[in-house]
Scaffold this motif. Sequence first.
Motif, mmCIF file in Angstrom:
data_model
loop_
_atom_site.group_PDB
_atom_site.id
_atom_site.type_symbol
_atom_site.label_atom_id
_atom_site.label_comp_id
_atom_site.label_asym_id
_atom_site.label_seq_id
_atom_site.Cartn_x
_atom_site.Cartn_y
_atom_site.Cartn_z
ATOM 1 N N THR A 125 1.012 -1.533 -0.216
ATOM 2 C CA THR A 125 0.480 0.333 0.073
ATOM 3 C C THR A 125 0.919 1.506 -0.363
ATOM 4 O O THR A 125 1.932 1.119 0.349
ATOM 5 C CB THR A 125 -0.957 0.445 1.129
ATOM 6 O OG1 THR A 125 -1.845 1.370 0.434
ATOM 7 C CG2 THR A 125 -0.231 -0.087 2.541
ATOM 8 N N GLY A 126 0.270 2.469 -0.230
ATOM 9 C CA GLY A 126 0.917 3.290 -0.321
ATOM 10 C C GLY A 126 -0.074 4.424 -0.385
ATOM 11 O O GLY A 126 -0.860 4.771 -0.985
ATOM 12 N N ASN A 127 0.541 5.677 -0.490
ATOM 13 C CA ASN A 127 -0.784 7.074 -0.224
ATOM 14 C C ASN A 127 -0.644 7.963 -1.840
ATOM 15 O O ASN A 127 0.181 9.330 -2.210
ATOM 16 C CB ASN A 127 0.025 8.077 0.203
ATOM 17 C CG ASN A 127 -0.869 9.352 0.331
ATOM 18 O OD1 ASN A 127 -1.562 9.083 -0.034
ATOM 19 N ND2 ASN A 127 -0.042 10.391 0.820
ATOM 20 N N ASN A 128 -0.928 6.674 -3.182
ATOM 21 C CA ASN A 128 -0.711 6.907 -4.126
ATOM 22 C C ASN A 128 0.216 6.453 -4.753
ATOM 23 O O ASN A 128 1.219 7.649 -5.742
ATOM 24 C CB ASN A 128 -1.700 7.823 -5.086
ATOM 25 C CG ASN A 128 -2.383 7.634 -5.822
ATOM 26 O OD1 ASN A 128 -2.077 7.307 -6.421
ATOM 27 N ND2 ASN A 128 -2.739 9.406 -6.599
ATOM 28 N N GLY A 129 1.641 6.303 -3.868
ATOM 29 C CA GLY A 129 2.676 5.967 -4.648
ATOM 30 C C GLY A 129 3.283 5.239 -5.661
ATOM 31 O O GLY A 129 1.958 4.889 -5.912
ATOM 32 N N THR A 130 4.007 5.573 -6.097
ATOM 33 C CA THR A 130 3.613 4.377 -8.338
ATOM 34 C C THR A 130 4.939 3.838 -7.544
ATOM 35 O O THR A 130 6.460 3.800 -7.503
ATOM 36 C CB THR A 130 4.222 6.537 -8.611
ATOM 37 O OG1 THR A 130 3.733 6.985 -8.918
ATOM 38 C CG2 THR A 130 4.864 5.944 -10.183
ATOM 39 N N ILE A 131 4.594 3.190 -8.689
ATOM 40 C CA ILE A 131 5.743 1.954 -9.227
ATOM 41 C C ILE A 131 6.019 1.960 -10.534
ATOM 42 O O ILE A 131 4.844 1.868 -11.519
ATOM 43 C CB ILE A 131 6.137 0.131 -8.495
ATOM 44 C CG1 ILE A 131 5.426 0.005 -6.809
ATOM 45 C CG2 ILE A 131 6.479 -0.742 -9.094
ATOM 46 C CD1 ILE A 131 4.717 -1.292 -6.129
ATOM 47 N N ASP A 132 7.187 2.055 -10.964
ATOM 48 C CA ASP A 132 7.488 2.797 -12.543
ATOM 49 C C ASP A 132 7.291 1.163 -13.093
ATOM 50 O O ASP A 132 9.594 0.984 -12.874
ATOM 51 C CB ASP A 132 7.724 4.238 -12.392
ATOM 52 C CG ASP A 132 8.407 3.959 -13.940
ATOM 53 O OD1 ASP A 132 8.224 3.033 -14.396
ATOM 54 O OD2 ASP A 132 8.795 5.258 -14.522
ATOM 55 N N GLY A 133 7.136 1.123 -14.182
ATOM 56 C CA GLY A 133 7.972 -0.298 -14.595
ATOM 57 C C GLY A 133 9.128 -0.309 -15.377
ATOM 58 O O GLY A 133 9.704 -1.338 -15.760
ATOM 59 N N GLN A 134 9.205 1.073 -16.025
ATOM 60 C CA GLN A 134 10.204 1.802 -17.187
ATOM 61 C C GLN A 134 9.806 0.230 -18.511
ATOM 62 O O GLN A 134 10.742 -0.066 -19.169
ATOM 63 C CB GLN A 134 11.208 1.275 -16.355
ATOM 64 C CG GLN A 134 11.403 2.402 -15.307
ATOM 65 C CD GLN A 134 12.448 3.099 -15.076
ATOM 66 O OE1 GLN A 134 13.638 3.642 -16.340
ATOM 67 N NE2 GLN A 134 13.663 2.413 -13.974
ATOM 68 N N GLY A 135 8.261 0.415 -18.943
ATOM 69 C CA GLY A 135 8.067 -1.222 -19.668
ATOM 70 C C GLY A 135 9.001 -0.896 -21.039
ATOM 71 O O GLY A 135 9.456 -1.823 -21.871
ATOM 72 N N SER A 136 9.404 0.344 -21.217
ATOM 73 C CA SER A 136 9.514 0.502 -22.617
ATOM 74 C C SER A 136 10.313 -0.007 -23.283
ATOM 75 O O SER A 136 11.007 -0.790 -24.199
ATOM 76 C CB SER A 136 9.773 2.237 -23.248
ATOM 77 O OG SER A 136 10.678 2.525 -22.455
#
Length: 443
Positions: A125-136
């Motif tokens: 959980t997170g305060n709308n924290g982001t996980i960025d998969g850097q998918g490109s």
Amino acid sequence: MKNILLCIVTIITLSFLTTNAQGRKVSQSYETYEYTAITCRSHSASITDFGGVGDGKTLNTKAFQSAVDHLSQYSSDDATLLAAQDLEEYPVLKALPSYGRGRDAAGGRFASLVFGTNLSDVIITGNNGTIDGQGSFWWQKFHGGKLKYTRPYLIELMFSDTIQISNITLIDSPSWNIHPVYSSNILVKGVTIIAPVKSPNTDGINPDSCTNTRIEDCYIISGDDCVAVKSGWDEYGIAFGMPTKHLIIRRLTCVSPYSAAIALGSEMSGGIEDVRAEDITAYQTESGVRIKTAVGRGAFVRNVYVRGMSLHTMKWVFWMTGNYKAHADSHYDPHALPEITGINYRDIVAENVSMAGRLEGISGDPFTGICISNATISMAVKHKKAIWMCSDVEGVTSGVDPKPCDLLDGKQSEKMDGGCEFPSDVLEIDNVELKSCSYQNVT
Ligand SMILES: *[C@@H]1O[C@H](CO)[C@@H](O)[C@H](O)[C@H]1NC(C)=O
Ligand SMILES: *[C@@H]1O[C@H](CO)[C@@H](O)[C@H](O)[C@H]1NC(C)=O
Ligand SMILES: *[C@@H]1O[C@H](CO)[C@@H](O)[C@H](O)[C@H]1NC(C)=O
Ligand SMILES: *[C@@H]1O[C@H](CO)[C@@H](O)[C@H](O)[C@H]1NC(C)=O
Ligand SMILES: *[C@@H]1O[C@H](CO)[C@@H](O)[C@H](O)[C@H]1NC(C)=O
């Protein structure tokens, strides 16, 4: 600032522990963060306490792993959590038993960015924290046919029980975003998922051979189905035999121009049953709740209930496909016919639609018990000539405009007076309540 806060507040805690051991005694001042959870943690770790920097540049793999290692000392369970941004750093796992092979390539698959197996009581959980998969990075390799193994997912939990994933934002996953598999008692709430609408296989949330799942208040823009319900592929899924059942999806907002708001299948060879979808909103999405299956899949999709969809700019409102071609290999059983029955849709409003329904069952294996009631569909100025296309399906309708195809003109049962069925019993997962918890971070 926001970026840093995201990192601080994302609390990833493995395995709830009964021990009372204190984490660390520090005399500095604390900042307190509130979060809600199925069970409050006795131990928490912030990535920033372990040298993590939220500047979007620093490689935090080590900090992340240290935080997890720190928590692991309180844990007797076999917990694994991996984060890495370099192909070399991704361990290769065996194919899932219910799939028999990886989806991108035969053979193994890269471990997901956040991965756990055989866990109990997991909270991400997170305060709308982001996980960025850097998918490109991965999408390019995928399009170039350069991957020996299947791409990693952003979050995968396998063989786990009691899972909460809430208040986080996931962007640019290499492939699927959230994949609970062979798991039970799962709550996904307040999750935002964003990926380019043309990115390959960036499905939002994929409950796969899971029991008791509740997905609510999620906002998803992606290059594939916003929610994709699965249970294994052809002969491998049939042999594994683990269905997805007792699934609630509510208050979902979806944008997916090339895929469905909710897809059931195409991998459904362990069966899918008792799915309840409510308050679904979609914009510029290919279809609403779509069923995808094929000869060779076996098993069933049954007792699906959809109530309340508000759809804007759609190719198809209703779409069922009995000849979804992809197979795990050529050894599937041509006699393994899926049973599709008891599919209920009610209270639907759709506008700017190209075709109201495209319902295609399997010859000799019709999709039965389809019910559609109270559906008002406004066609696009340039709609398709055929408003409905139906084959190998049977069902009933009431209050559907424009007038449905003749195959849905079955004898209406008394039940139809109140519209298509939607169950009123409460599922176990709906009784889960969240407690208020707090977490202190050294400043
Ligand atoms: C996880 O649980 C499954 C199912 O119970 C079991 O087959 C598997 O061996 C377990 N894996 C580990 C790493 O404990
Ligand atoms: C969460 O973050 C995303 C991406 O930054 C944003 O679009 C969304 O509005 C945020 N949601 C909330 C509830 O703050
Ligand atoms: C999500 O965040 C909101 C606002 O901070 C909070 O009220 C809510 O309890 C959180 N929900 C979950 C499931 O974490
Ligand atoms: C028909 O559907 C609309 C839109 O969801 C809803 O507002 C209305 O109450 C429904 N009517 C009946 C009779 O259920
Ligand atoms: C209606 O749908 C078409 C695509 O079929 C799209 O180009 C157009 O912008 C939509 N109109 C509105 C008012 O949303």
